[in-house]
Structures are given as C-alpha cells and as structure tokens.
Design an enzyme around this catalytic site. Structure first.
Site, PDB file in Angstrom:
ATOM      1  CE  LYS A 101     -15.130  12.171  -4.074  1.00  0.00           C
ATOM      2  NZ  LYS A 101     -13.747  11.839  -3.842  1.00  0.00           N
ATOM      3  CE  LYS A 125     -14.296  10.319   0.873  1.00  0.00           C
ATOM      4  NZ  LYS A 125     -13.824   9.177  -0.350  1.00  0.00           N
ATOM      5  NE  ARG A 173      -2.703  -0.896   3.588  1.00  0.00           N
ATOM      6  CZ  ARG A 173      -2.656  -2.109   4.354  1.00  0.00           C
ATOM      7  NH1 ARG A 173      -3.009  -3.188   3.764  1.00  0.00           N
ATOM      8  NH2 ARG A 173      -1.986  -2.267   5.434  1.00  0.00           N
ATOM      9  CD  GLU A 178     -17.745  11.193  -1.792  1.00  0.00           C
ATOM     10  OE1 GLU A 178     -16.639  11.281  -0.780  1.00  0.00           O
ATOM     11  OE2 GLU A 178     -17.784  10.193  -2.663  1.00  0.00           O
TER      12      GLU A 178
HETATM   13  P1  13P Z   1     -14.505   7.092  -6.843  1.00  0.00           P
HETATM   14  O1  13P Z   1     -14.014   8.235  -7.842  1.00  0.00           O
HETATM   15  O2  13P Z   1     -13.689   5.905  -7.172  1.00  0.00           O
HETATM   16  O3  13P Z   1     -15.899   7.173  -6.809  1.00  0.00           O
HETATM   17  O4  13P Z   1     -13.964   7.486  -5.448  1.00  0.00           O
HETATM   18  C1  13P Z   1     -14.087   8.816  -5.052  1.00  0.00           C
HETATM   19  C2  13P Z   1     -14.343   8.931  -3.674  1.00  0.00           C
HETATM   20  O5  13P Z   1     -13.438   9.435  -2.934  1.00  0.00           O
HETATM   21  C3  13P Z   1     -15.418   8.292  -3.261  1.00  0.00           C
HETATM   22  O6  13P Z   1     -15.752   8.258  -1.893  1.00  0.00           O
END
Ligand code: 13P
Length: 338
Positions: free
Chosen positions: A220, A137, A46, A178
């Site tokens: 987002k 986030k 990772r 998000e």
């Molecule tokens: P994806 O662009 O793969 O959807 O991932 C973005 C993300 O941060 C999802 O929480």
C-alpha cells in the site's frame, strides 16, 4: 505458513475492478473526521456510520474486495445484533484489521516517527483471525522536510514493517505493508520520487531478510506526487507515469497487488491518478485503491450524522466506489462524475 492460502486471499483483494475500503480510522482520526461534519464521536455514531457503508450492498459486492477495520469495529455489532464482520462477509468482501499502534516520536530523530505495535502481536493476530480477519495493515510514516527522512528512521520503519509482515503470515493473515511517504510538505515531485524509491528498495530488502513470502503480501504505497504546499503541481499523466516507473523499479512481480492510499488527495484526483496509471498499459501486478478519505469524504458529508441522510450517504459511497472501480480498470472519465 500456508502460502497458497495467503496468495489466494491477496489475489482476491486485488480482483480486477475491485479495491479496498480503509475504514480503520483510530479513535483520534475518526474524531477529526466527525468534528468536520459536527458529529459527536460516540461509539454508537461510529457504529451507525460504518454500518451504513457496509450495508451499501450492491457497491460492496461489485467494487469492494476488502475492508480494513479498527479494533473496536471488528468486535462491533450492528443495531440488529449482526456483527459488522458478518455484514462485510455477506457482501463477499474480506474483513481486515489495522494492527499497528500508531506512529510515535523516534528517539534521537527529531521530527520523525516509528510505528509501534510489535509487542504481543502474535497473540493479537491469533485473536483477530478468530474474529474473521484475513488480512492486516501496518502503516509506517515517512515525512519529507529539511534533512529528513534520515536513514535511521527509514530503516527502523521498514524493519518494523518486515517483522509485522512475517508475524501476519505465520498466523494465516495477509499483510498489507504500507510505507507512506507523506505529501504534507512543500517538496516537489522529484523529492517524493527519490524518497519513495529509497524507502521501497529498503522495504523489499528487509522483507527478504525477514523471510516474508511476497506472494502472500499486498503493498500500500503513496503515489509519486508533489507535496500539498509545493507551488508546482504536476499533471495527472506525470503523477501516473512517475508512480508506475518507481513501482516497476522496486516492486517484484511476485507481489500480487498494489493498493494505493489517497494520502490527502481530493477524491477526484485520487481516482484520476489510478485511472491514468491503468491507461499506460499492462502491469506486472494488480493495481487498485485502498482509500480512506478519498472514498469516505463524500459519504461523511452527505450523512452528517443524521438518520434521515443514510440513503444519501450510501448513494455518495456507492458513487465513489463505482468511480474508483472504473479507474481500477482504466475505464473512468471525468464526465462519469456528473
Ligand atoms: P487515506 O486514503 O485517507 O490516506 O487512508 C488510507 C489509509 O489506510 C492510511 O493508512
């Protein structure tokens, strides 16, 4: 709260032509990605994987305004002992942190989830700030299926997003909010539009109630797109114009920027959609990418866990970063992909 400082960070996150690398896959998610390329999910792999992306210096400097990290990565050191955070900072990019604890089944709402992680979040923000995080986030998940989403699930999730965002700002950290309406189902684009508009209206009402200052936030969202299993898929232009229509209805211009998730779209679709939105004309907010899969699928495949493939992995990452950077300026064309 120092709103001026928060606003400065948020504006930098959506610098024209730059976007965010979502490299915050949790342990379970990165295992899925590594399984697909037959790589053991060890801490070292990772680290090596993320290190080579963050060390793709020119692409990071030119196209990546910020990187969302997982708890392990924000504390991790590169092979030579440098912290991964300082590699990101040296490239002029801002380190960010995923702080939610994932989507868990919501009691009383079969098939729906609530994102957890509010307990102890103030202290965790204080710790992450010391580690270098300047944005965070939190992902809420809204699924579309027969009879769902329910009002219960939508409001539980938007309220959690609002509580998270207020705590982030209290601690000098810009919240990326998000609310992801999934594209996994068989629903058409109309349903996605209806649910996304509902969720965003509820979200901005709850952010207001929670006293979140929009100037210090980033949204987002998903795009307005048919479910993957739907037999009718729409044109790039249709997805772009519907997405902008809904965002204009719901997102106040006080929000400095919107950075999309890719949500399972192919890399090229995600790029083409962002580009088409910019080609529609001037917008009231910054508009860019915050892609996970759509930025990383190609480099993961090129690398496949082998040290001798690091240069190929970096080239694949640099290419997708450049394509999405062009799209974020409305200057991409399919021919550039070759
Ligand atoms: P994806 O662009 O793969 O959807 O991932 C973005 C993300 O941060 C999802 O929480």
């Amino acid at each position: 709260m120092n709103l001026e400082a928060l606003n400065k960070i948020a504006v930098k996150m959506v610098t024209p032509g730059k976007g965010i690398l979502a490299a915050d896959e949790s342990g379970g998610t990165i295992k899925k990605r590594f399984d697909a390329i037959k790589v053991d999910n060890t801490e070292e792999n990772r680290r090596d994987y993320r290190e080579f992306m963050f060390r793709t210096t020119a692409a990071m400097k030119d196209h990546i305004s910020g990187v969302i990290l997982f708890d392990e990565t924000i504390r991790q050191k590169a092979k030579d002992g440098t912290t991964l955070v300082s590699i990101i900072e040296a490239a002029g990019s801002i380190p960010g942190i995923k702080v939610d604890a994932g989507a868990k089944p919501l009691a009383g709402c079969s098939g729906e989830t609530i994102t957890e992680g509010l307990d102890g979040l103030r202290e965790r923000f204080q710790d992450y700030y010391k580690l270098g995080a300047r944005f965070a986030k939190w992902r809420a998940v809204i699924d579309i299926a027969d009879g769902i989403p329910s009002t219960t699930a939508v409001t539980a999730n938007t309220q959690a997003l609002a509580r998270y965002a207020a705590l982030a700002q209290e601690n000098g950290i810009v919240p990326i909010v998000e609310p992801e309406v999934l594209m996994d189902g068989g629903h058409g684009i109309d349903k996605c539009e209806e649910v996304t508009e509902w969720v965003l209206k509820q979200l901005y009402s709850d952010l207001y109630t929670a006293r979140v200052a929009l100037e210090g936030t980033i949204l987002k969202p998903n795009m307005i797109i048919a479910g993957k299993k739907c037999s009718t898929q729409n044109s790039v232009e249709e997805v772009a114009s519907r997405t902008i229509k809904v965002l204009k209805r719901c997102v106040p211009p006080a929000v400095p920027g919107i950075a999309f998730l890719s949500g399972g779209q192919s890399d090229i679709d995600a790029t083409a959609h962002l580009d088409a939105m910019h080609k529609l004309g001037a917008l009231p907010w910054g508009l860019t990418f915050s892609y996970g899969r759509a930025l990383q699928a190609a480099p993961q495949k090129a690398w496949s866990g082998k040290a001798e493939n690091v240069a190929a992995g970096q080239a694949a990452f640099a290419h997708r970063a450049l394509m999405n950077s062009n799209a974020a300026l409305g200057k991409w064309s399919k021919a550039d992909e070759a």
